[in-house]
Design an enzyme around this catalytic site. Structure first.
Site, PDB file in Angstrom:
ATOM      1  N   LYS A 122       0.893  -1.119   0.015  1.00  0.00           N
ATOM      2  CA  LYS A 122       0.053  -0.029   0.088  1.00  0.00           C
ATOM      3  C   LYS A 122       0.903   1.292   0.093  1.00  0.00           C
ATOM      4  O   LYS A 122       0.617   2.204  -0.772  1.00  0.00           O
ATOM      5  CB  LYS A 122      -0.947  -0.120   1.170  1.00  0.00           C
ATOM      6  CG  LYS A 122      -1.999  -1.240   1.345  1.00  0.00           C
ATOM      7  CD  LYS A 122      -2.957  -0.721   2.453  1.00  0.00           C
ATOM      8  CE  LYS A 122      -2.206  -0.768   3.783  1.00  0.00           C
ATOM      9  NZ  LYS A 122      -1.504  -2.387   4.069  1.00  0.00           N
ATOM     10  N   ASN A 145      -3.054   5.991   6.115  1.00  0.00           N
ATOM     11  CA  ASN A 145      -2.293   4.981   6.790  1.00  0.00           C
ATOM     12  C   ASN A 145      -0.722   5.186   6.594  1.00  0.00           C
ATOM     13  O   ASN A 145       0.149   4.653   7.301  1.00  0.00           O
ATOM     14  CB  ASN A 145      -2.632   3.695   6.299  1.00  0.00           C
ATOM     15  CG  ASN A 145      -2.052   2.571   7.352  1.00  0.00           C
ATOM     16  OD1 ASN A 145      -2.188   2.544   8.354  1.00  0.00           O
ATOM     17  ND2 ASN A 145      -1.186   1.657   6.697  1.00  0.00           N
ATOM     18  N   HIS A 195      -3.755  -9.532  10.651  1.00  0.00           N
ATOM     19  CA  HIS A 195      -4.650  -8.917  11.463  1.00  0.00           C
ATOM     20  C   HIS A 195      -5.826  -9.628  11.874  1.00  0.00           C
ATOM     21  O   HIS A 195      -6.790  -9.002  12.287  1.00  0.00           O
ATOM     22  CB  HIS A 195      -5.153  -7.612  10.873  1.00  0.00           C
ATOM     23  CG  HIS A 195      -3.968  -6.538  10.414  1.00  0.00           C
ATOM     24  ND1 HIS A 195      -3.030  -6.128  11.231  1.00  0.00           N
ATOM     25  CD2 HIS A 195      -3.977  -5.919   9.379  1.00  0.00           C
ATOM     26  CE1 HIS A 195      -2.262  -5.461  10.606  1.00  0.00           C
ATOM     27  NE2 HIS A 195      -2.844  -5.112   9.308  1.00  0.00           N
TER      28      HIS A 195
END
Length: 434
Positions: A122, A145, A195
């Protein structure tokens, strides 16, 4: 900063006062909202208390009834934190700063938004898209982020080349806290297990990523890497979009020799996604080509630190799981691999197909003994324990043309403050060699 008159006179509670939390508190207060803020860290609370119009108080002790929103940091685990049930019982929406940005868009000058998500890649793709737009002389800013709170950015004004573009890196946590972000271009790079402590199962994690496209208008552009089954399924679900859907297939042959900071098959995919996003925004091919050549990458992500005695040193400290370390191994021919830290599991399965590139592994940190057992018999292994010892040993044994690669496949919290601290320690150890 970015503010909205829609927040004026309303009450908000803000939980978590790190970078994005403080930017949120400042923006809400500047817009005339009534803000109560809280963080477990006393220093963070002191910063919020210094902002006019902000009350610092333990939100758990408040009645949230009537609040316009509970704004939480993406780091707050809503699946276990009692504040989530408290807000739901009071009928208060739980949102993040990205949702506030989405609400503020109506009052911003003409602009577009690119949202980029995925388990891995990302940050690089976000920075690459922003770099391409900069080379194209379009107004652009990054946020999300990637570590730049979007509400703390200066609103973009159009120029003679076109509207401004906000390029947002979005984690699944941030998407969970967002309900109305309609991206002009939405990008999904990949979905691999990560996660899972925050989700019921892997399917729930994948569904979180898919929500980025659910918020989009159907005539806006979707770009999806289809190298894994969940991402491919999301792409199939969007097939009615026709020409507004771009699929990035794995294994596409590309000449990456002119892109020094975009080596390896994972960066081929990142580049293809960025090219597709730039094309959707009207950037011409020649400009994109120049940008790919001049892109210098991000710290701690396949960052080439230089050479010592003909040996290259590459800082990939951001690779905090095996899936993100595997492409780095594939990018170089003879690798001295520094691996370990606070492992997210006991396996290195994603890395095993690329061990033919590894001359020797140097395990460090809490997971060092476990990873040493996993790699024993597959490659030469040395239990170095500390990062500095690993660097010194690898430098001593590497030959000219080899690469010493820090790509830990584990989190950093056993020995370092965060992955950036670990990457800086690697840099300092390399500088110490000379």
């Amino acid at each position: 900063m970015i503010v909205s008159t829609a927040w004026a006179g309303k009450r908000y509670a803000v939980l978590g006062l790190a970078r994005s939390g403080l930017a949120t508190v400042r923006a809400l207060a500047a817009a005339g909202a009534f803000v109560v803020a809280w963080d477990q860290d006393a220093a963070a609370r002191a910063k919020a208390e210094a902002i006019d119009g902000v009350i610092v108080h333990d939100i758990a002790a408040l009645d949230l009834t009537g609040a316009a929103g509970l704004v939480v940091s993406p780091g707050v685990p809503l699946n276990t934190h009692p504040i989530a049930a408290q807000a739901r019982a009071a009928g208060v929406p739980i949102i993040g700063d990205i949702e506030l940005f989405a609400e503020a868009r109506a009052e911003l000058p003409a602009h577009k938004v690119v949202g980029i998500t995925g388990t891995n890649g990302k940050s690089t793709t976000t920075a690459l898209v922003a770099h391409i737009l900069n080379v194209a002389n379009l107004p652009v800013t990054m946020g999300g982020n990637i570590g730049l709170p979007i509400l703390g950015q200066t609103p973009l004004a159009p120029n003679d080349r076109g509207a401004g573009v906000y390029v947002l890196e979005l984690s699944s946590y941030q998407i969970d806290l967002t309900t109305s972000l309609d991206c002009d271009v939405a990008v999904l790079l990949n979905i691999t297990p990560d996660h899972l402590d925050r989700y019921a199962d892997f399917d729930a994690y994948a569904a979180s990523k898919a929500r980025l496209f659910g918020m989009q208008s159907p005539d806006h552009e979707a770009v999806i890497g289809i190298g894994d089954a969940p991402s491919a399924q999301i792409a199939r679900s969007l097939s009615p979009r026709g020409e507004h859907l771009t699929k990035i297939a794995p294994g596409v042959c590309m000449d990456q020799s002119r892109w020094p900071s975009l080596q390896g098959p994972h960066n081929a995919q990142n580049a293809l996604a960025a090219i597709a996003a730039a094309q959707a925004l009207g950037v011409d091919e020649a400009t994109t080509d120049r940008a790919l050549e001049s892109f210098r990458g991000l710290p701690h992500r396949m960052e080439r630190l230089g050479e010592v005695n003909g040996v290259s040193f590459v800082n990939d400290s951001k690779a905090t799981n095996p899936e993100s370390a595997a492409p780095a191994l594939a990018a170089f021919n003879r690798v001295h691999w520094i691996v370990g830290g606070k492992g997210k599991g006991d396996d290195l399965d994603a890395c095993l197909p690329h061990l033919g590139h590894v001359v020797r592994a140097y395990t460090i940190g809490a997971s060092g003994p476990v990873f040493a057992r996993v790699l024993d018999g597959k490659v030469e292994v040395e239990q170095a324990e500390t990062l500095e010892q690993a660097v010194v040993s690898a430098a001593r044994q590497a030959q000219p043309g080899d690469t010493v690669l820090l790509s830990p496949a584990a989190a950093s919290f056993d020995q370092f403050r965060d992955y950036e601290h670990r990457g800086q320690a690697f840099r300092e150890a390399v500088e110490g060699l000379s």
